[in-house]
Design a protein around this motif. Structure first.
Motif, PDB file in Angstrom:
ATOM      1  N   ALA A  18       0.806  -1.224   0.000  1.00 41.77           N
ATOM      2  CA  ALA A  18       0.000   0.000   0.000  1.00 41.77           C
ATOM      3  C   ALA A  18       0.834   1.267   0.000  1.00 41.77           C
ATOM      4  CB  ALA A  18      -0.914   0.008   1.221  1.00 41.77           C
ATOM      5  N   ASN A  19       2.139   1.172  -0.053  1.00 42.02           N
ATOM      6  CA  ASN A  19       3.001   2.348  -0.034  1.00 42.02           C
ATOM      7  C   ASN A  19       2.717   3.305  -1.167  1.00 42.02           C
ATOM      8  OD1 ASN A  19       4.464   1.946   2.268  1.00 42.02           O
ATOM      9  ND2 ASN A  19       6.073   0.776   1.268  1.00 42.02           N
ATOM     10  N   ALA A  20       2.265   2.792  -2.301  1.00 41.44           N
ATOM     11  CA  ALA A  20       2.067   3.635  -3.469  1.00 41.44           C
ATOM     12  C   ALA A  20       0.892   4.587  -3.308  1.00 41.44           C
ATOM     13  CB  ALA A  20       1.843   2.771  -4.706  1.00 41.44           C
ATOM     14  N   ALA A  21      -0.038   4.274  -2.407  1.00 42.77           N
ATOM     15  CA  ALA A  21      -1.197   5.135  -2.209  1.00 42.77           C
ATOM     16  C   ALA A  21      -0.818   6.328  -1.341  1.00 42.77           C
ATOM     17  CB  ALA A  21      -2.321   4.350  -1.546  1.00 42.77           C
ATOM     18  N   VAL A  22      -1.479   7.457  -1.571  1.00 44.11           N
ATOM     19  CA  VAL A  22      -1.086   8.666  -0.862  1.00 44.11           C
ATOM     20  C   VAL A  22      -2.257   9.333  -0.148  1.00 44.11           C
ATOM     21  CG1 VAL A  22       0.842   9.154  -2.383  1.00 44.11           C
ATOM     22  CG2 VAL A  22      -1.417  10.033  -2.971  1.00 44.11           C
ATOM     23  N   THR A  23      -3.453   8.786  -0.252  1.00 39.95           N
ATOM     24  CA  THR A  23      -4.618   9.420   0.347  1.00 39.95           C
ATOM     25  C   THR A  23      -4.575   9.269   1.864  1.00 39.95           C
ATOM     26  OG1 THR A  23      -5.919   8.871  -1.588  1.00 39.95           O
ATOM     27  CG2 THR A  23      -7.135   9.498   0.383  1.00 39.95           C
ATOM     28  N   LYS A  24      -4.705  10.392   2.587  1.00 38.76           N
ATOM     29  CA  LYS A  24      -4.792  10.330   4.040  1.00 38.76           C
ATOM     30  C   LYS A  24      -6.240  10.457   4.448  1.00 38.76           C
ATOM     31  CE  LYS A  24      -3.503  12.553   8.342  1.00 38.76           C
ATOM     32  NZ  LYS A  24      -2.820  13.670   8.999  1.00 38.76           N
ATOM     33  N   SER A  25      -6.746   9.438   5.119  1.00 33.55           N
ATOM     34  CA  SER A  25      -8.142   9.462   5.555  1.00 33.55           C
ATOM     35  C   SER A  25      -8.276   8.573   6.766  1.00 33.55           C
ATOM     36  CB  SER A  25      -9.055   8.962   4.430  1.00 33.55           C
ATOM     37  OG  SER A  25     -10.385   8.917   4.863  1.00 33.55           O
ATOM     38  N   ARG A  26      -9.193   8.905   7.654  1.00 33.58           N
ATOM     39  CA  ARG A  26      -9.422   8.094   8.848  1.00 33.58           C
ATOM     40  C   ARG A  26     -10.686   7.283   8.664  1.00 33.58           C
ATOM     41  NH1 ARG A  26      -4.952   7.716  11.054  1.00 33.58           N
ATOM     42  NH2 ARG A  26      -6.016   7.002  12.917  1.00 33.58           N
ATOM     43  N   ARG A  27     -10.603   6.003   8.966  1.00 30.68           N
ATOM     44  CA  ARG A  27     -11.749   5.145   8.731  1.00 30.68           C
ATOM     45  C   ARG A  27     -12.914   5.507   9.651  1.00 30.68           C
ATOM     46  NH1 ARG A  27      -9.518   3.279  12.922  1.00 30.68           N
ATOM     47  NH2 ARG A  27      -9.791   1.357  14.059  1.00 30.68           N
ATOM     48  N   HIS A  28     -12.651   6.206  10.755  1.00 33.58           N
ATOM     49  CA  HIS A  28     -13.716   6.522  11.684  1.00 33.58           C
ATOM     50  C   HIS A  28     -14.055   8.005  11.700  1.00 33.58           C
ATOM     51  CE1 HIS A  28      -9.854   6.808  13.777  1.00 33.58           C
ATOM     52  NE2 HIS A  28     -10.393   7.768  14.489  1.00 33.58           N
ATOM     53  N   SER A  29     -13.616   8.793  10.711  1.00 36.66           N
ATOM     54  CA  SER A  29     -13.908  10.228  10.675  1.00 36.66           C
ATOM     55  C   SER A  29     -14.608  10.569   9.372  1.00 36.66           C
ATOM     56  CB  SER A  29     -12.609  11.043  10.808  1.00 36.66           C
ATOM     57  OG  SER A  29     -12.011  10.823  12.054  1.00 36.66           O
ATOM     58  N   GLU A  30     -15.917  10.793   9.457  1.00 31.75           N
ATOM     59  CA  GLU A  30     -16.680  11.189   8.288  1.00 31.75           C
ATOM     60  C   GLU A  30     -16.625  12.707   8.143  1.00 31.75           C
ATOM     61  OE1 GLU A  30     -20.311   8.279   7.735  1.00 31.75           O
ATOM     62  OE2 GLU A  30     -20.337   9.218   9.703  1.00 31.75           O
ATOM     63  N   LEU A 339      -5.314 -10.034  23.019  1.00 27.67           N
ATOM     64  CA  LEU A 339      -4.407  -9.354  22.089  1.00 27.67           C
ATOM     65  C   LEU A 339      -5.145  -9.092  20.777  1.00 27.67           C
ATOM     66  CD1 LEU A 339      -1.236 -11.591  22.570  1.00 27.67           C
ATOM     67  CD2 LEU A 339      -1.623  -9.332  23.591  1.00 27.67           C
ATOM     68  N   THR A 340      -5.004  -7.897  20.239  1.00 27.00           N
ATOM     69  CA  THR A 340      -5.654  -7.555  18.976  1.00 27.00           C
ATOM     70  C   THR A 340      -4.740  -6.674  18.149  1.00 27.00           C
ATOM     71  OG1 THR A 340      -7.849  -7.616  20.013  1.00 27.00           O
ATOM     72  CG2 THR A 340      -7.676  -6.487  17.894  1.00 27.00           C
ATOM     73  N   ALA A 341      -4.682  -6.945  16.852  1.00 24.43           N
ATOM     74  CA  ALA A 341      -3.929  -6.103  15.914  1.00 24.43           C
ATOM     75  C   ALA A 341      -4.756  -5.923  14.652  1.00 24.43           C
ATOM     76  CB  ALA A 341      -2.580  -6.741  15.576  1.00 24.43           C
ATOM     77  N   GLY A 342      -4.701  -4.734  14.091  1.00 25.58           N
ATOM     78  CA  GLY A 342      -5.465  -4.468  12.881  1.00 25.58           C
ATOM     79  C   GLY A 342      -4.727  -3.529  11.944  1.00 25.58           C
ATOM     80  N   LEU A 343      -4.898  -3.739  10.663  1.00 28.28           N
ATOM     81  CA  LEU A 343      -4.371  -2.843   9.636  1.00 28.28           C
ATOM     82  C   LEU A 343      -5.533  -2.293   8.827  1.00 28.28           C
ATOM     83  CD1 LEU A 343      -1.212  -4.711   8.275  1.00 28.28           C
ATOM     84  CD2 LEU A 343      -1.242  -2.581   9.568  1.00 28.28           C
ATOM     85  N   SER A 344      -5.546  -0.988   8.643  1.00 28.84           N
ATOM     86  CA  SER A 344      -6.591  -0.334   7.863  1.00 28.84           C
ATOM     87  C   SER A 344      -5.952   0.352   6.664  1.00 28.84           C
ATOM     88  CB  SER A 344      -7.322   0.701   8.717  1.00 28.84           C
ATOM     89  OG  SER A 344      -8.277   1.405   7.956  1.00 28.84           O
ATOM     90  N   PHE A 345      -6.514   0.099   5.475  1.00 29.84           N
ATOM     91  CA  PHE A 345      -5.987   0.655   4.230  1.00 29.84           C
ATOM     92  C   PHE A 345      -7.039   1.549   3.582  1.00 29.84           C
ATOM     93  CE2 PHE A 345      -4.450  -3.606   5.013  1.00 29.84           C
ATOM     94  CZ  PHE A 345      -3.080  -3.483   4.916  1.00 29.84           C
ATOM     95  N   ASN A 346      -6.804   2.848   3.563  1.00 26.84           N
ATOM     96  CA  ASN A 346      -7.688   3.764   2.853  1.00 26.84           C
ATOM     97  C   ASN A 346      -7.168   3.912   1.428  1.00 26.84           C
ATOM     98  OD1 ASN A 346      -9.730   4.836   4.868  1.00 26.84           O
ATOM     99  ND2 ASN A 346      -7.815   5.072   5.987  1.00 26.84           N
ATOM    100  N   ILE A 347      -7.571   2.985   0.579  1.00 23.45           N
ATOM    101  CA  ILE A 347      -7.025   2.878  -0.770  1.00 23.45           C
ATOM    102  C   ILE A 347      -7.388   4.098  -1.600  1.00 23.45           C
ATOM    103  CG2 ILE A 347      -7.019   1.446  -2.850  1.00 23.45           C
ATOM    104  CD1 ILE A 347      -7.747  -0.929  -0.924  1.00 23.45           C
ATOM    105  N   SER A 348      -8.611   4.585  -1.458  1.00 26.31           N
ATOM    106  CA  SER A 348      -9.055   5.803  -2.134  1.00 26.31           C
ATOM    107  C   SER A 348     -10.173   6.394  -1.295  1.00 26.31           C
ATOM    108  CB  SER A 348      -9.544   5.492  -3.552  1.00 26.31           C
ATOM    109  OG  SER A 348     -10.769   4.775  -3.526  1.00 26.31           O
ATOM    110  N   ARG A 349     -10.793   7.467  -1.776  1.00 27.00           N
ATOM    111  CA  ARG A 349     -11.884   8.070  -1.019  1.00 27.00           C
ATOM    112  C   ARG A 349     -13.097   7.143  -0.944  1.00 27.00           C
ATOM    113  NH1 ARG A 349     -13.153  14.201  -2.429  1.00 27.00           N
ATOM    114  NH2 ARG A 349     -14.406  13.830  -0.553  1.00 27.00           N
ATOM    115  N   LYS A 350     -13.193   6.207  -1.850  1.00 27.94           N
ATOM    116  CA  LYS A 350     -14.344   5.304  -1.886  1.00 27.94           C
ATOM    117  C   LYS A 350     -14.042   3.891  -1.392  1.00 27.94           C
ATOM    118  CE  LYS A 350     -17.217   7.457  -5.466  1.00 27.94           C
ATOM    119  NZ  LYS A 350     -18.429   7.513  -4.634  1.00 27.94           N
ATOM    120  N   VAL A 351     -12.791   3.484  -1.424  1.00 27.67           N
ATOM    121  CA  VAL A 351     -12.454   2.088  -1.138  1.00 27.67           C
ATOM    122  C   VAL A 351     -11.506   2.011   0.061  1.00 27.67           C
ATOM    123  CG1 VAL A 351     -11.485  -0.054  -2.041  1.00 27.67           C
ATOM    124  CG2 VAL A 351     -12.713   1.512  -3.575  1.00 27.67           C
TER     125      VAL A 351
END
Length: 425
Positions: A18-30, A339-351
């Protein structure tokens, strides 16, 4: 163990990809989703959204914004009435998972002949909410929040009802031992099995300090869930639990690290000595969320303690706050690790996409006398991809895996593939 290694390897490889993506977005902030219906000149929509966001739970599953708002004259109040329809198609295979709504490893039961797979549909996680802000943008801002879910077996069920004034929050909601903002997003309604999350009557005080530091301390309604014996019985609880935390926020307050504690006195009746005894449960937790690279966020949680089973999702209601001792009349507290671990990927504004892994283990107390079927440990894994069609409509698909092992060394595992259509307004 091989399964755990493969899951962690998959997370690392996806983070690199996912390094190539540059969109900064929070999955929990609309943002940009609330429309003002009445008195639209009273305040900007962005200010209204910020006020609503401050008043809702921080869990990414629960903090959706109402799509429409009414603004009072001279900005005396904001009122948002929202609803969310969640329609799901669920396909299970492996051992039997009783619920189509929640994927709970500890509830897996053995499959019966001819029943190795099942198709089901669900809508019962749909909800309505009321978000009310009085005197916004002042020192005397008052917030009231209500959310309720539809449930086929329990009817309409309240999940949150609380009020906020300055730093004080009181009502029915999550304990502050729950770090909602660091909980990974899942379509599954329960989420990670080892994550501390419990709703109860609570009151807490939150204080913001300088340089990104904040803290909170509260009281939780006294609850206890014991496995009783013929010589030890649960009695009415009379002392509240005390949760507290210290948090440091950084990266424009998008990321944080939190250290939490829990002090939990619990009472039972020793019938051998004919008097009440008190157990002191203690818990500690490290949790947080941080942006790794570009649109990739990493969330983490580790909780450990004695007598804290009710606070963790997979052991809530299993009678593991305390269990019988081999000594008549006594109960002993298991040690629990989540124990819990998660990765979130904001691939684009829609995905967006999420990967989640969680583990929970119980160690019975000294001189304990366990039942063979007592829950020993369990694993939970989920992977999903979410597509936001527009600000009202979202769809997604998720794979869930769970396994559980008991103290008699029996083990069960199951799989789930589920698709969801979410309509929010």
């Amino acid at each position: 163990m091989n399964t755990k290694i493969l899951l962690m390897a998959a997370m690392i490889s996806l983070a690199s990809a996912a390094n190539a993506a540059v969109t900064k977005s929070r999955r929990h902030s609309e943002k940009g989703v609330t429309s003002i219906l009445i008195n639209e000149q009273a305040d900007s929509a962005s200010n209204v959204e910020k006020a609503f966001q401050h008043n809702v739970p921080t869990s990414p599953r629960e903090n959706f914004l109402p799509r429409f708002a009414i603004i009072g004259k001279d900005r005396q109040f904001y009122l948002g009435i929202g609803a969310q329809f969640l329609g799901e198609a669920v396909f299970d295979w492996g051992d039997h998972m009783p619920s189509a709504l929640e994927f709970i490893p500890s509830s897996i039961t053995p499959r019966t002949p001819g029943n190795g797979a099942e198709l089901d549909f669900a809508w019962q996680t749909s909800s309505i909410q009321l978000n009310f802000i009085a005197m916004p943008n002042t020192h005397n801002t008052i917030g009231l929040y209500f959310k309720g879910n539809f449930n086929a077996t329990k009817g309409f069920k309240m999940s949150h009802l609380y009020a906020k004034y300055r730093g004080l929050t009181a009502g029915y909601t999550n304990s502050i031992f729950t770090d909602g903002a660091a909980m990974p997003f899942t379509i599954d309604d329960q989420g990670p099995n080892g994550y501390p999350k419990v709703s109860l009557m609570t009151a807490y005080w939150t204080q913001t300090f300088s340089h990104g530091f904040s803290g909170a301390i509260g009281i939780d309604a006294p609850t206890a869930n014991f496995t009783e014996s013929t010589s030890a019985k649960l009695v009415s609880q009379r002392m509240p639990a005390i949760p507290l935390y210290v948090q440091y926020a950084y990266n424009d307050a998008d990321d944080h690290v939190r250290i939490s504690g829990l002090i939990r006195p619990m009472q039972y009746r020793n019938l051998e000595r004919n008097h009440n005894s008190t157990l002191l449960g203690l818990g500690i937790q490290l949790s947080g969320i941080t942006r790794l690279v570009g649109p990739v966020s990493f969330s983490y949680n580790a909780a450990y303690g004695q007598g804290i089973a009710t606070y963790l999702q997979d052991t809530n209601g299993l009678g593991l706050d305390a269990t019988p001792s081999a000594t008549d009349g006594k109960l002993t507290m298991p040690r629990t690790l989540g124990l819990t671990a998660g990765l979130s990927f904001n691939i684009s504004r829609k995905v967006s996409a999420n990967l989640v892994y969680s583990h929970l283990t119980n160690w019975l107390g000294h001189n304990a006398s366990p039942q063979p079927s007592t829950y020993r440990f369990g694993d939970y894994a989920a992977a999903n991809i979410i597509y936001n069609i527009n600000r009202f409509l979202r769809c997604g698909i998720e794979y869930d895996y769970g396994n559980t092992k008991h103290f008699n060394n029996s083990s069960l595992h199951t799989n789930r593939l589920q698709a969801q259509l979410a309509l929010t307004f």
